[in-house]
Design an enzyme around this catalytic site. Sequence first.
Site, short mmCIF file in Angstrom:
data_model
loop_
_atom_site.label_atom_id
_atom_site.label_comp_id
_atom_site.label_asym_id
_atom_site.label_seq_id
_atom_site.Cartn_x
_atom_site.Cartn_y
_atom_site.Cartn_z
N ASP A 1 0.83 -1.21 0.00
CA ASP A 1 0.00 0.00 0.00
C ASP A 1 0.86 1.25 0.00
O ASP A 1 0.55 2.24 -0.65
CB ASP A 1 -0.88 0.04 1.25
N LYS A 2 1.93 1.17 0.78
CA LYS A 2 2.82 2.32 0.92
C LYS A 2 3.42 2.69 -0.43
O LYS A 2 3.47 3.86 -0.81
CB LYS A 2 3.91 1.96 1.92
N LYS B 1 -12.21 4.84 9.20
CA LYS B 1 -12.17 4.46 7.79
C LYS B 1 -11.81 2.98 7.79
O LYS B 1 -10.66 2.62 8.04
CB LYS B 1 -11.13 5.29 7.03
N CYS C 1 18.81 -29.33 21.20
CA CYS C 1 19.32 -30.60 21.76
C CYS C 1 19.74 -31.60 20.70
O CYS C 1 20.11 -32.72 21.02
CB CYS C 1 18.29 -31.20 22.71
N CYS D 1 15.34 -31.57 26.44
CA CYS D 1 15.56 -30.38 25.62
C CYS D 1 15.42 -29.15 26.52
O CYS D 1 14.32 -28.77 26.92
CB CYS D 1 14.54 -30.34 24.48
ZN LIG Z 1 15.21 -30.18 21.47
#
Ligand SMILES: [Zn+2]
Length: 659
Positions: free
Chosen positions: A32-33, A112, A399, A418
């Site tokens: 749009d810009k 608007k 991990c 993990c």
């Molecule tokens: Zn992981």
Amino acid sequence: MDKLKKHMQELCDKINQASLSYYVYDNPIISDKQWDALYSELLDLEEKTGIVLDNSPSQKVGGDALDKFTKVKHISRLYSLDKAQSVQEIEDWITRNNNILNFDPVFTIEYKFDGLPIAVFYKDGKLVQALTRGNGEVGEDVTTQAKTIRTLPLTIGIKNPIVVQGEVIMKLSELDKFNKNNPEEPLKNARNAAAGALRNLDPKVTASRNLDFFAYNVNYSEGVLFATQKDIHDFLVKENFLVEKFYNIVTNIKQIDDIIKDQDKLRHSLDFLIDGLVIKVNDKKVQEELGNTAKFPRSMLAYKFDAEETSTKLLDITWQVGRTGKLTPVAELEPTELCGVTVKRATLNNYNDILRKQVKIGDNVFIRRSNEVIPEILAVAQSFKDSITIKKPELCPVCRTALTETLANLYCPNHMGCSKQIIARLTHFASRNTMNIEGLSVKTIELLHNKFNLVTFADLYKLTKEQLLTLDGFKDKKAQNIIDSLVKSKKPSLASFIYALGIDGVGQKMAKTLAAQFKTIEALKSATVDELDSLPDIAEITATDIYEYFKDEFNLNQINELLNIGVIPYVEDISSINSELSGKKVVLTGALLDFSRNDATAYLEKLGAIVSSSVSKSTYLVIVGEDAGSKLTKAQDLNIKIMDENEFKNLLKKHNLIK
Ligand SMILES: [Zn+2]
């Protein structure tokens, strides 16, 4: 001059091409810009040279109608509005009009909307035709589609032929819901989604998108005369159209300036897109006398906010691991300015999103800021020969475990080892809105995890004061507080407990619904997908996620461990009192001094009332705080009982809910 003319021709062609892609095919090729920049450059040149080329987009007021829908001429032409981008330009507009006609400076100011404008024709009180704007003179007949819009009345109270003008939009919450259920093919943005849905030949598809219609003008009427723009607004409210409550009468430029400043900030918290404000001369007679230019009515002006889209270079993708092990790609961008903020990162939802948008590292990409704090990548603006394809990761970046894949997402399955997902999971579990364990910040949890290998929720409860005292900066009091808080947290509400588990898609509100429905964690564990799916406000994909969560052995073990060490969730008493409000619809509006909206709602529900957000004929009572707006007006129009805050307090006292 020839060179200038050639440049103007190029501008026209570029804009025409972009408009065609945007308006007709819902497929933006420039932001749009950029469009606005090209267009205002062209307008400047036209003014400077006095030349308007044959195919200049400045001669049109919108896109051409599509062929696949019947083209119909509008009863009354739908003008587009002249635009302003600064307060100075608004002041100039007022001065210009005052030079034509001396009139009292009374204006209305409203949103608007950034959607699809349509004109709806009512005859004998019935909706007979809905047309898109098209080029302003001829639009597409979308009557069957429009009739499916939940907020568009099929009948109105007056018999006179009348054309109501408004905007078809898709609420951002609806877009969100849709995209959660369609992770494979999410819709790009709310405006294109609304346009795509209304222009779909199958009205069933339109209906499924949950569009809304905001009414803002009466464009034509036989016999029904309105003295002011505000009269039209009131008429629309009275006729049960969806009318935005932000609506003001202003009399000077200072007030307009203040409103612009406020709304520029507030607009990001709305549930729909707006791209500016519309200012209208209030007096209809003055409107008529001011008349129209070739393209615009002189009495109305659109103020446009700075565009919320821009493009920049995608430098890299990093993969983040969340509390459920889900991997989210985060785009690292060449820093750019957007809405006055420097943006360096944007989200891409998942790997499929990358594939679908065909994003490569080194590409220029469009980014858009909606209500999210982090902007989103919309599409590729330009790709280059040496752009690099983004590889699907095979191992967890934290991990190094091999990833698993579901419908749309990649997961690290290493729940026990993990570190990123463990820390995120425990932090969420301990936070204020879940188990509310004081003193366990993400930093503290990270330290505890690294030092004592905390993995499960129950591990938190096995922490000793001696262990806590070994951490840097931990003195007796701080350690004791955490221990005390852990003991206190063992009696959570069932809703907090469910939320604390951190199931994908289950927020605080959903957790409450699940708690109210299933009453015990055992019952929730054995819920079927169908049972879950039948709950209000739940997305199908969330129902599946909840079901899957309780099939996972690690998750079940975690919960059992918690129950074994004495964490006992309780069900909140939500039974209601028998009162004069039992089973009645009640609406809250305006700001109450002594109650938050949530508390007031909770009290009303305790009294057995059904709290709803909009006033209609079936509303029994409207409770009115300070600065009540259109809901109060509507309640008065409909003769609905009104109660102020004091009377509300007395009612609560009578039922011993407050002292
Ligand atoms: Zn992981």
